[in-house]
Design an enzyme around this catalytic site. Sequence first.
Site, PDB file in Angstrom:
ATOM      1  N   LYS A  41       0.998  -1.040   0.070  1.00  0.00           N
ATOM      2  CA  LYS A  41      -0.148   0.311  -0.505  1.00  0.00           C
ATOM      3  C   LYS A  41       0.936   0.907   0.091  1.00  0.00           C
ATOM      4  CE  LYS A  41      -3.274  -2.567   3.221  1.00  0.00           C
ATOM      5  NZ  LYS A  41      -3.188  -2.637   4.054  1.00  0.00           N
ATOM      6  N   GLY A  42       2.455   0.792   0.517  1.00  0.00           N
ATOM      7  CA  GLY A  42       3.110   2.099   0.368  1.00  0.00           C
ATOM      8  C   GLY A  42       3.210   3.167  -0.630  1.00  0.00           C
ATOM      9  N   GLU A  97       7.476   2.756  -6.418  1.00  0.00           N
ATOM     10  CA  GLU A  97       7.473   1.855  -5.097  1.00  0.00           C
ATOM     11  C   GLU A  97       7.917   2.751  -4.245  1.00  0.00           C
ATOM     12  OE1 GLU A  97       6.877   0.131  -2.737  1.00  0.00           O
ATOM     13  OE2 GLU A  97       8.609  -1.760  -2.933  1.00  0.00           O
ATOM     14  N   ASP A  98       7.442   2.831  -2.574  1.00  0.00           N
ATOM     15  CA  ASP A  98       8.053   3.660  -1.631  1.00  0.00           C
ATOM     16  C   ASP A  98       8.954   3.617  -1.212  1.00  0.00           C
ATOM     17  OD1 ASP A  98       7.653   1.852  -0.645  1.00  0.00           O
ATOM     18  OD2 ASP A  98       6.252   1.603   0.204  1.00  0.00           O
ATOM     19  N   ASP A 101      14.799  -1.375   0.162  1.00  0.00           N
ATOM     20  CA  ASP A 101      15.296  -1.294   1.074  1.00  0.00           C
ATOM     21  C   ASP A 101      15.676  -3.095   1.056  1.00  0.00           C
ATOM     22  OD1 ASP A 101      16.060  -2.088   4.241  1.00  0.00           O
ATOM     23  OD2 ASP A 101      14.176  -3.793   4.143  1.00  0.00           O
ATOM     24  N   LYS A 129      17.169   3.301   0.513  1.00  0.00           N
ATOM     25  CA  LYS A 129      18.034   2.695   1.397  1.00  0.00           C
ATOM     26  C   LYS A 129      19.639   1.396   1.614  1.00  0.00           C
ATOM     27  CE  LYS A 129      15.080   1.860   5.513  1.00  0.00           C
ATOM     28  NZ  LYS A 129      14.382   1.370   6.246  1.00  0.00           N
ATOM     29  N   PHE A 150      14.764   2.839  10.163  1.00  0.00           N
ATOM     30  CA  PHE A 150      12.568   3.115  10.090  1.00  0.00           C
ATOM     31  C   PHE A 150      12.116   4.110   9.595  1.00  0.00           C
ATOM     32  CE2 PHE A 150       8.906   1.228  10.155  1.00  0.00           C
ATOM     33  CZ  PHE A 150       8.662  -0.076   9.184  1.00  0.00           C
ATOM     34  N   VAL A 151      11.478   4.906   8.932  1.00  0.00           N
ATOM     35  CA  VAL A 151      10.809   5.212   8.533  1.00  0.00           C
ATOM     36  C   VAL A 151       9.909   5.660   8.341  1.00  0.00           C
ATOM     37  CG1 VAL A 151      13.067   7.408   7.566  1.00  0.00           C
ATOM     38  CG2 VAL A 151      11.295   5.932   5.963  1.00  0.00           C
ATOM     39  N   ASP A 157       4.027   3.079   6.617  1.00  0.00           N
ATOM     40  CA  ASP A 157       3.604   2.349   7.976  1.00  0.00           C
ATOM     41  C   ASP A 157       4.859   1.633   8.702  1.00  0.00           C
ATOM     42  OD1 ASP A 157       3.469   0.330   6.055  1.00  0.00           O
ATOM     43  OD2 ASP A 157       2.561  -0.919   7.962  1.00  0.00           O
ATOM     44  N   ARG A 163       0.465   6.152   7.682  1.00  0.00           N
ATOM     45  CA  ARG A 163       0.497   6.761   6.751  1.00  0.00           C
ATOM     46  C   ARG A 163       0.389   8.450   6.158  1.00  0.00           C
ATOM     47  NH1 ARG A 163       1.167   1.580   4.307  1.00  0.00           N
ATOM     48  NH2 ARG A 163       0.503  -0.029   4.680  1.00  0.00           N
TER      49      ARG A 163
END
Length: 173
Positions: A41-42, A97-98, A101, A129, A150-151, A157, A163
Amino acid sequence: MAARLRVLIPEARLQARVREMGQEISRDYPEGPLYLVGILKGSFVFLADLVRSISTDVRIDFIGISSYGIGKSSSGEVRVTKDLDISVEGRDVLVVEDIVDSGITLTYLTHLLAQRKPKSIRIATMLDKPERRQRAVEVAYTGFEIPDEFVVGYGLDHAEDYRQLRSVCVLEN
Ligand code: IMP
Ligand code: MG
């Protein structure tokens, strides 16, 4: 919840960068339609802003991929929870994409979509990242590289919280 939030990328910087990315994408794809595939969902906030800075005709679809569960690190297991509604065969596809990682999600997804014979496939991500990478991923458009923290916010989220924040924030315990 006892967690504290520290602003890492304020709203104005996000907005300015997204506008630039949209202009760059519009220049690279003068001929539409460009098929934007948002990863649920990001990516929904980034995609909503990005699409309004793209002048090329677009089609929008979403794919649901689960790799994280409710924790802060990847389980390494990836599965499709919601497939695309439209065919991407012969189309120019831009995966939105959000955050990249480990790279596990995008490696899986690009292989999956490549099997559907798109004309081209590229990746746009708001955040990256690079220190965390386990699989090499070629990202064509990156908003910001960030340190290994971690953001949350701007679509991202933690256990479905945060969010709606307008800025990207570090979640500190
Ligand atoms: P990867 O497969 O490890 O590259 O994971 C990518 C996915 O993990 C992203 O689409 C996010 O949903 C999630 N993720 C990775 N890092 C963060 C973070 O710092 N905050 C929130 N979600 C994250
Ligand atoms: Mg995601």
